[in-house]
Design a protein around this motif. Structure first.
Motif, mmCIF file in Angstrom:
data_model
loop_
_atom_site.group_PDB
_atom_site.id
_atom_site.type_symbol
_atom_site.label_atom_id
_atom_site.label_comp_id
_atom_site.label_asym_id
_atom_site.label_seq_id
_atom_site.Cartn_x
_atom_site.Cartn_y
_atom_site.Cartn_z
ATOM 1 N N THR A 97 0.828 -1.209 0.000
ATOM 2 C CA THR A 97 0.000 0.000 0.000
ATOM 3 C C THR A 97 0.859 1.254 0.000
ATOM 4 O O THR A 97 0.600 2.208 -0.753
ATOM 5 C CB THR A 97 -0.916 0.013 1.234
ATOM 6 O OG1 THR A 97 -1.729 -1.152 1.238
ATOM 7 C CG2 THR A 97 -1.807 1.239 1.246
ATOM 8 N N GLN A 100 2.646 1.715 -3.404
ATOM 9 C CA GLN A 100 1.722 2.160 -4.442
ATOM 10 C C GLN A 100 1.376 3.636 -4.282
ATOM 11 O O GLN A 100 1.203 4.352 -5.274
ATOM 12 C CB GLN A 100 0.454 1.306 -4.401
ATOM 13 C CG GLN A 100 0.662 -0.125 -4.846
ATOM 14 C CD GLN A 100 -0.546 -1.012 -4.622
ATOM 15 O OE1 GLN A 100 -1.640 -0.518 -4.351
ATOM 16 N NE2 GLN A 100 -0.370 -2.316 -4.723
ATOM 17 N N ASN A 105 1.296 4.282 -8.444
ATOM 18 C CA ASN A 105 1.145 3.180 -9.399
ATOM 19 C C ASN A 105 0.545 1.965 -8.685
ATOM 20 O O ASN A 105 1.192 1.368 -7.834
ATOM 21 C CB ASN A 105 2.507 2.815 -9.993
ATOM 22 C CG ASN A 105 2.400 1.833 -11.150
ATOM 23 O OD1 ASN A 105 1.393 1.138 -11.298
ATOM 24 N ND2 ASN A 105 3.429 1.770 -11.963
ATOM 25 N N PRO A 106 -0.708 1.597 -9.007
ATOM 26 C CA PRO A 106 -1.351 0.463 -8.327
ATOM 27 C C PRO A 106 -0.773 -0.889 -8.715
ATOM 28 O O PRO A 106 -1.145 -1.911 -8.137
ATOM 29 C CB PRO A 106 -2.815 0.573 -8.765
ATOM 30 C CG PRO A 106 -2.756 1.269 -10.077
ATOM 31 C CD PRO A 106 -1.620 2.240 -9.982
ATOM 32 N N VAL A 108 2.448 -1.549 -8.508
ATOM 33 C CA VAL A 108 3.713 -1.680 -7.788
ATOM 34 C C VAL A 108 3.496 -2.467 -6.498
ATOM 35 O O VAL A 108 2.461 -2.348 -5.854
ATOM 36 C CB VAL A 108 4.304 -0.286 -7.474
ATOM 37 C CG1 VAL A 108 5.433 -0.368 -6.453
ATOM 38 C CG2 VAL A 108 4.803 0.372 -8.751
ATOM 39 N N SER A 109 4.482 -3.265 -6.145
ATOM 40 C CA SER A 109 4.510 -3.956 -4.858
ATOM 41 C C SER A 109 5.929 -3.833 -4.313
ATOM 42 O O SER A 109 6.820 -3.366 -5.022
ATOM 43 C CB SER A 109 4.120 -5.433 -5.028
ATOM 44 O OG SER A 109 5.183 -6.167 -5.604
ATOM 45 N N THR A 112 8.666 -5.050 -6.580
ATOM 46 C CA THR A 112 8.960 -4.363 -7.833
ATOM 47 C C THR A 112 10.365 -3.785 -7.833
ATOM 48 O O THR A 112 11.020 -3.701 -8.878
ATOM 49 C CB THR A 112 7.936 -3.245 -8.089
ATOM 50 O OG1 THR A 112 6.625 -3.806 -8.077
ATOM 51 C CG2 THR A 112 8.174 -2.580 -9.435
ATOM 52 N N LEU A 285 0.456 -6.900 -3.468
ATOM 53 C CA LEU A 285 -0.279 -6.315 -4.591
ATOM 54 C C LEU A 285 -1.774 -6.539 -4.449
ATOM 55 O O LEU A 285 -2.570 -5.605 -4.576
ATOM 56 C CB LEU A 285 0.210 -6.931 -5.904
ATOM 57 C CG LEU A 285 -0.504 -6.476 -7.175
ATOM 58 C CD1 LEU A 285 -0.232 -4.998 -7.442
ATOM 59 C CD2 LEU A 285 -0.067 -7.316 -8.370
ATOM 60 N N HIS A 289 -5.192 -3.866 -3.284
ATOM 61 C CA HIS A 289 -6.197 -3.716 -4.336
ATOM 62 C C HIS A 289 -7.594 -4.070 -3.823
ATOM 63 O O HIS A 289 -8.564 -3.338 -4.040
ATOM 64 C CB HIS A 289 -5.830 -4.604 -5.519
ATOM 65 C CG HIS A 289 -6.817 -4.561 -6.639
ATOM 66 N ND1 HIS A 289 -7.303 -3.384 -7.165
ATOM 67 C CD2 HIS A 289 -7.416 -5.551 -7.333
ATOM 68 C CE1 HIS A 289 -8.158 -3.651 -8.140
ATOM 69 N NE2 HIS A 289 -8.250 -4.965 -8.252
#
Length: 356
Positions: A97, A100, A105-106, A108-109, A112, A285, A289
């Motif tokens: 969270t 991101q 950028n949703p 991304v974790s 990444t 991720l 979400h």
């Protein structure tokens, strides 16, 4: 008069929305606690919730001494595993969270920016070549994995500083280091003996097998400290996530500084988890979400609810892995990937349609 009425309606709507988020968090916590106890009863031997409570009562009543075999299974095998799943899922989800938010950028974790492959590289060095402190021991493997995760973050930071701590520079640098550490790990595996190679591959699967209370305590402390510190940055995360860096600066937020500190905290939380469990992807991720769909994008609520969602994903995935082919246990890293891939694909399709 109409203006005051509109303000009153907006205020009432805001209070209802806020109450809904609190209720969702309470409900999520209650479900998590119930499933934690229930899943601890599932396994090769038949146990009930009363057996769980009885084992805990006898443990504290006898001054920490355990005599019965069933109590040992509950207290030292099942409960630490469930606790590690909760702490690990919570840590990975809040880290995702935070990443991101500061990268806007949703997709991304924490992985990444190369953390997963850096951890695998560190563990491989310790397992195959015995490089590092306490080599040849489980603690040595954990320590080496953690050190290389931190080293990866430092490399990302140093390179990104040269070109500015922008979201794109962090992500691109992380992707480059991801491939680099992956190549390094593959090279080590190429020269490893068959026995050592099997050990490295087994570690990289991501598993909660053998979790102990000392490991749980370590992860809990690191994740809790990082989570509390990240929560103080949630107002800044809201500002950075909702606009570009110039807008953030105009509102009194220093985006580069916040981005750097948040990334460091996210990496520390992630490294503390996967150093013990091995590589477990998609929680960082998928958790954010799912939580974003339920509670929205306000990080004051999203950060906490993401942690709850991540913990739920982890314990469900681990229980499925334990039971679906019992007595064979499928590592949680494999199961969570099967669960996470459909969510990830849905995320990509949603982004393409402009829904996120």
């Amino acid at each position: 008069m109409k203006e005051q009425q509109d303000k009153g309606e907006l205020l009432a709507r805001y209070k209802r929305d806020k109450l809904k988020k609190y209720l969702l968090m309470l409900l999520g916590t209650a479900v998590l606690l119930f499933l934690s106890v229930f899943f601890a009863t599932l396994g090769a031997s038949d146990t009930g919730i009363s057996d769980i409570m009885g084992a805990i009562y006898r443990f504290f009543g006898n001054g920490g001494r355990v005599a019965e075999q069933q109590d040992k299974i509950i207290l030292f095998l099942r409960l630490p595993r469930v606790a590690m799943a909760i702490c690990g899922g919570f840590g990975l989800a809040i880290a995702g969270t935070a990443m991101q938010a500061v990268t806007r950028n949703p997709l991304v974790s924490p992985f990444t920016i190369g953390i997963s492959n850096a951890v695998a590289f560190g563990a491989s060095l310790s397992i195959v070549f015995g490089i590092g402190l306490f080599s040849g021991t489980q603690f040595g493997t954990v320590l080496s994995a953690f050190v290389w995760a931190v080293a990866c973050m430092l490399l990302v930071y140093l390179i990104s500083v040269k070109v500015g701590m922008s979201p794109s520079s962090i992500v691109l640098t992380g992707i480059a280091l991801n491939y680099f550490f992956s190549a390094c790990t593959s090279t080590i595996e190429f020269f490893a003996s068959e026995h050592k190679l099997a050990e490295v591959v087994q570690w990289a699967f991501g598993s909660l097998n053998g979790s102990s209370w000392s490991e749980v305590a370590t992860v809990f402390v690191v994740v809790t400290v990082c989570g509390i510190l990240l929560f103080f940055y949630t107002p800044a995360m809201n500002i950075i996530a909702s606009g570009d860096d110039e807008v953030a600066k105009s509102l009194g937020v220093h985006p580069e500084r916040v981005r750097m500190r948040v990334c460091v905290l996210a990496v520390l939380a992630t490294a503390s988890v996967i150093s013990f469990t091995g590589v477990i992807g998609f929680v960082g991720l998928a958790g954010p979400h799912i939580a974003r769909i339920l509670v929205g994008s306000d990080h004051r609520y999203l950060l906490v609810f993401s942690g709850i969602t991540g913990a739920l994903l982890m314990i469900v995935a681990d229980t499925i892995g334990r039971l679906i082919l019992s007595p064979v246990m499928i590592p949680v890293g494999i199961v969570i990937s099967f669960l996470g891939v459909p969510i990830f694909i849905n995320l990509i399709l949603s982004q393409k349609k402009g829904r996120i």
